[in-house]
Design a protein around this motif. Structure first.
Motif, PDB file in Angstrom:
ATOM      1  N   ALA A  38       0.913  -0.981   0.360  1.00 56.31           N
ATOM      2  CA  ALA A  38      -0.262  -0.023  -0.313  1.00 56.31           C
ATOM      3  C   ALA A  38       0.534   1.101  -0.375  1.00 56.31           C
ATOM      4  O   ALA A  38       1.633   1.412   0.624  1.00 56.31           O
ATOM      5  CB  ALA A  38      -0.969   0.286   1.211  1.00 56.31           C
ATOM      6  N   PRO A  39       0.412   2.255  -0.595  1.00 50.68           N
ATOM      7  CA  PRO A  39       1.123   3.751  -1.031  1.00 50.68           C
ATOM      8  C   PRO A  39       1.751   4.066   0.124  1.00 50.68           C
ATOM      9  O   PRO A  39       2.169   4.765   0.527  1.00 50.68           O
ATOM     10  CB  PRO A  39       0.856   4.312  -2.946  1.00 50.68           C
ATOM     11  CG  PRO A  39      -0.343   3.892  -2.731  1.00 50.68           C
ATOM     12  CD  PRO A  39      -0.404   2.226  -1.750  1.00 50.68           C
ATOM     13  N   ASP A  40       0.241   3.673   1.439  1.00 53.18           N
ATOM     14  CA  ASP A  40       0.291   4.584   2.415  1.00 53.18           C
ATOM     15  C   ASP A  40      -1.104   4.375   3.332  1.00 53.18           C
ATOM     16  O   ASP A  40      -1.998   4.017   3.193  1.00 53.18           O
ATOM     17  CB  ASP A  40      -0.260   6.161   2.175  1.00 53.18           C
ATOM     18  CG  ASP A  40      -0.650   6.857   2.585  1.00 53.18           C
ATOM     19  OD1 ASP A  40      -0.436   6.934   4.541  1.00 53.18           O
ATOM     20  OD2 ASP A  40      -1.018   8.307   2.687  1.00 53.18           O
ATOM     21  N   GLN A  41      -0.083   3.993   4.617  1.00 50.26           N
ATOM     22  CA  GLN A  41      -0.216   3.019   5.751  1.00 50.26           C
ATOM     23  C   GLN A  41      -1.372   3.579   6.185  1.00 50.26           C
ATOM     24  O   GLN A  41      -2.428   2.752   6.805  1.00 50.26           O
ATOM     25  CB  GLN A  41       0.257   2.820   7.395  1.00 50.26           C
ATOM     26  CG  GLN A  41       0.621   4.198   7.620  1.00 50.26           C
ATOM     27  CD  GLN A  41       2.027   3.169   8.978  1.00 50.26           C
ATOM     28  OE1 GLN A  41       2.206   2.204   8.421  1.00 50.26           O
ATOM     29  NE2 GLN A  41       1.129   3.640  10.068  1.00 50.26           N
ATOM     30  N   ASP A  42      -1.732   4.755   5.864  1.00 50.61           N
ATOM     31  CA  ASP A  42      -3.043   5.314   6.697  1.00 50.61           C
ATOM     32  C   ASP A  42      -3.947   4.892   5.975  1.00 50.61           C
ATOM     33  O   ASP A  42      -5.629   5.729   6.296  1.00 50.61           O
ATOM     34  CB  ASP A  42      -2.771   7.408   6.736  1.00 50.61           C
ATOM     35  CG  ASP A  42      -1.789   7.705   7.584  1.00 50.61           C
ATOM     36  OD1 ASP A  42      -1.646   6.883   8.676  1.00 50.61           O
ATOM     37  OD2 ASP A  42      -1.275   8.636   7.521  1.00 50.61           O
ATOM     38  N   ASP A  43      -3.905   4.683   4.464  1.00 55.25           N
ATOM     39  CA  ASP A  43      -4.899   4.393   3.717  1.00 55.25           C
ATOM     40  C   ASP A  43      -5.917   2.405   4.138  1.00 55.25           C
ATOM     41  O   ASP A  43      -6.273   1.950   3.141  1.00 55.25           O
ATOM     42  CB  ASP A  43      -4.864   4.191   1.736  1.00 55.25           C
ATOM     43  CG  ASP A  43      -4.582   5.737   2.149  1.00 55.25           C
ATOM     44  OD1 ASP A  43      -5.295   6.174   2.297  1.00 55.25           O
ATOM     45  OD2 ASP A  43      -4.392   5.962   1.193  1.00 55.25           O
ATOM     46  N   VAL A  44      -4.530   1.795   4.270  1.00 56.69           N
ATOM     47  CA  VAL A  44      -5.356   0.113   5.487  1.00 56.69           C
ATOM     48  C   VAL A  44      -5.573   0.093   6.423  1.00 56.69           C
ATOM     49  O   VAL A  44      -5.472   0.587   7.594  1.00 56.69           O
ATOM     50  CB  VAL A  44      -3.767  -0.531   4.799  1.00 56.69           C
ATOM     51  CG1 VAL A  44      -3.545  -1.720   5.830  1.00 56.69           C
ATOM     52  CG2 VAL A  44      -2.748  -0.072   3.871  1.00 56.69           C
ATOM     53  N   SER A  45      -7.163  -0.304   6.245  1.00 54.80           N
ATOM     54  CA  SER A  45      -7.976  -0.279   7.764  1.00 54.80           C
ATOM     55  C   SER A  45      -7.477  -2.147   8.005  1.00 54.80           C
ATOM     56  O   SER A  45      -6.888  -3.127   7.246  1.00 54.80           O
ATOM     57  CB  SER A  45      -9.028  -0.468   7.542  1.00 54.80           C
ATOM     58  OG  SER A  45      -9.696  -1.645   6.358  1.00 54.80           O
ATOM     59  N   GLU A  46      -7.729  -2.084   9.175  1.00 50.82           N
ATOM     60  CA  GLU A  46      -7.356  -3.581   9.675  1.00 50.82           C
ATOM     61  C   GLU A  46      -8.800  -4.816   9.245  1.00 50.82           C
ATOM     62  O   GLU A  46      -8.714  -6.092   9.078  1.00 50.82           O
ATOM     63  CB  GLU A  46      -8.267  -3.576  11.660  1.00 50.82           C
ATOM     64  CG  GLU A  46      -8.065  -4.571  11.893  1.00 50.82           C
ATOM     65  CD  GLU A  46      -7.023  -4.578  12.439  1.00 50.82           C
ATOM     66  OE1 GLU A  46      -6.522  -6.003  13.201  1.00 50.82           O
ATOM     67  OE2 GLU A  46      -6.118  -4.221  12.820  1.00 50.82           O
ATOM     68  N   MET A 120       0.345 -13.480  -5.762  1.00 52.96           N
ATOM     69  CA  MET A 120      -0.878 -12.631  -5.323  1.00 52.96           C
ATOM     70  C   MET A 120      -0.098 -11.038  -4.916  1.00 52.96           C
ATOM     71  O   MET A 120       0.411 -11.161  -3.354  1.00 52.96           O
ATOM     72  CB  MET A 120      -1.442 -13.351  -4.869  1.00 52.96           C
ATOM     73  CG  MET A 120      -2.664 -13.257  -4.003  1.00 52.96           C
ATOM     74  SD  MET A 120      -3.725 -14.066  -3.275  1.00 52.96           S
ATOM     75  CE  MET A 120      -2.844 -14.298  -1.746  1.00 52.96           C
ATOM     76  N   THR A 121      -0.462 -10.318  -5.298  1.00 58.54           N
ATOM     77  CA  THR A 121      -0.135  -8.790  -5.105  1.00 58.54           C
ATOM     78  C   THR A 121      -1.266  -8.512  -4.273  1.00 58.54           C
ATOM     79  O   THR A 121      -2.414  -8.434  -4.681  1.00 58.54           O
ATOM     80  CB  THR A 121       0.287  -7.729  -6.201  1.00 58.54           C
ATOM     81  OG1 THR A 121       2.077  -8.772  -6.759  1.00 58.54           O
ATOM     82  CG2 THR A 121       0.836  -7.040  -5.694  1.00 58.54           C
ATOM     83  N   ILE A 122      -1.262  -7.721  -4.025  1.00 66.67           N
ATOM     84  CA  ILE A 122      -2.676  -7.492  -2.268  1.00 66.67           C
ATOM     85  C   ILE A 122      -2.406  -6.093  -2.618  1.00 66.67           C
ATOM     86  O   ILE A 122      -1.521  -6.032  -1.737  1.00 66.67           O
ATOM     87  CB  ILE A 122      -2.432  -8.594  -1.129  1.00 66.67           C
ATOM     88  CG1 ILE A 122      -2.951  -9.519  -1.094  1.00 66.67           C
ATOM     89  CG2 ILE A 122      -3.799  -7.735  -0.606  1.00 66.67           C
ATOM     90  CD1 ILE A 122      -2.771 -10.847   0.096  1.00 66.67           C
ATOM     91  N   LEU A 123      -3.216  -5.021  -2.412  1.00 64.72           N
ATOM     92  CA  LEU A 123      -3.250  -4.106  -3.056  1.00 64.72           C
ATOM     93  C   LEU A 123      -3.868  -3.427  -1.831  1.00 64.72           C
ATOM     94  O   LEU A 123      -5.338  -3.310  -1.999  1.00 64.72           O
ATOM     95  CB  LEU A 123      -4.240  -3.279  -4.156  1.00 64.72           C
ATOM     96  CG  LEU A 123      -2.964  -4.171  -5.989  1.00 64.72           C
ATOM     97  CD1 LEU A 123      -3.000  -3.646  -6.299  1.00 64.72           C
ATOM     98  CD2 LEU A 123      -1.499  -3.386  -5.311  1.00 64.72           C
ATOM     99  N   ALA A 124      -3.339  -3.355  -0.684  1.00 63.05           N
ATOM    100  CA  ALA A 124      -3.960  -3.491   0.612  1.00 63.05           C
ATOM    101  C   ALA A 124      -5.034  -1.945   0.923  1.00 63.05           C
ATOM    102  O   ALA A 124      -6.260  -1.539   1.591  1.00 63.05           O
ATOM    103  CB  ALA A 124      -3.539  -3.771   1.889  1.00 63.05           C
ATOM    104  N   ASP A 125      -4.697  -0.497  -0.010  1.00 64.81           N
ATOM    105  CA  ASP A 125      -5.436   0.615  -0.012  1.00 64.81           C
ATOM    106  C   ASP A 125      -6.744   0.338  -0.879  1.00 64.81           C
ATOM    107  O   ASP A 125      -7.144   1.119  -0.209  1.00 64.81           O
ATOM    108  CB  ASP A 125      -4.390   0.859  -0.287  1.00 64.81           C
ATOM    109  CG  ASP A 125      -3.872   1.686  -1.754  1.00 64.81           C
ATOM    110  OD1 ASP A 125      -3.011   0.122  -1.987  1.00 64.81           O
ATOM    111  OD2 ASP A 125      -3.852   2.324  -2.324  1.00 64.81           O
TER     112      ASP A 125
END
Length: 166
Positions: A38-46, A120-125
């Motif tokens: 994710a490019p910004d950890q603030d965009d990643v939720s639990e 497998m690439t996960i785009l968490a944001d």
């Protein structure tokens, strides 16, 4: 800063705020590289991390679903799956038989069965959005890094599309 998760452990952010996690996961007799980014950890939720952990844990079922989606595209002669198989036939010629793990007589099905899940690439944001949340990369020849099919998954694990890397 960092995010801690039961499955992924401590996800530390880089100087630019991005996060990255990578592991090799066994799937049958092959090793699959799984990346979470994710490019910004603030965009990643639990919730996004929980869904991502679920995808990694159910990789075998996800792989089966992706291959079924490829098979369903064989009816369309202009689909990227059909184009990919025709391109492999053209590039490999008779050597394609050496790449097949099972020969049933239906070359298209045999190629799909023989594809190796490379990563497998996960785009968490992208959790909950309309863009792919995870991308599976398949190749008939693991050394031909440009000749791949990409299966795009939504946050719910459903297949959104199958595309080639071209």
């Amino acid at each position: 800063m960092a995010i801690e998760h039961d499955f992924f452990g401590l996800l530390e952010s880089g100087p630019d705020g991005s996060i990255f996690w990578s592991e090799n996961v066994e799937l049958g007799d092959q090793s699959v590289t799984v990346d979470l980014t994710a490019p910004d950890q603030d965009d990643v939720s639990e919730a996004a991390l929980d869904v991502a952990a679920g995808l990694v844990s159910s990789l075998e079922a996800i792989d089966r679903s992706a291959r079924n989606a490829m098979v369903s595209e064989l009816d369309d002669r202009t689909s990227e799956v059909t184009e990919y198989i025709l391109q492999q036939q053209e590039n490999l010629g008779d050597d394609i038989d050496d790449m097949l793990v099972d020969v049933s007589g239906d070359l298209h099905i045999d190629v799909i069965r023989s594809l190796q899940l490379m990563s497998m690439t996960i785009l968490a944001d992208e959790h909950g959005g309309s863009d792919p949340f995870a991308v599976l990369e398949y190749a008939l020849d693991p050394d031909a890094t440009d000749d791949v099919l990409l299966v795009n998954l939504g946050s719910d694990g459903d297949v959104l599309s199958v595309t080639s890397a071209d």
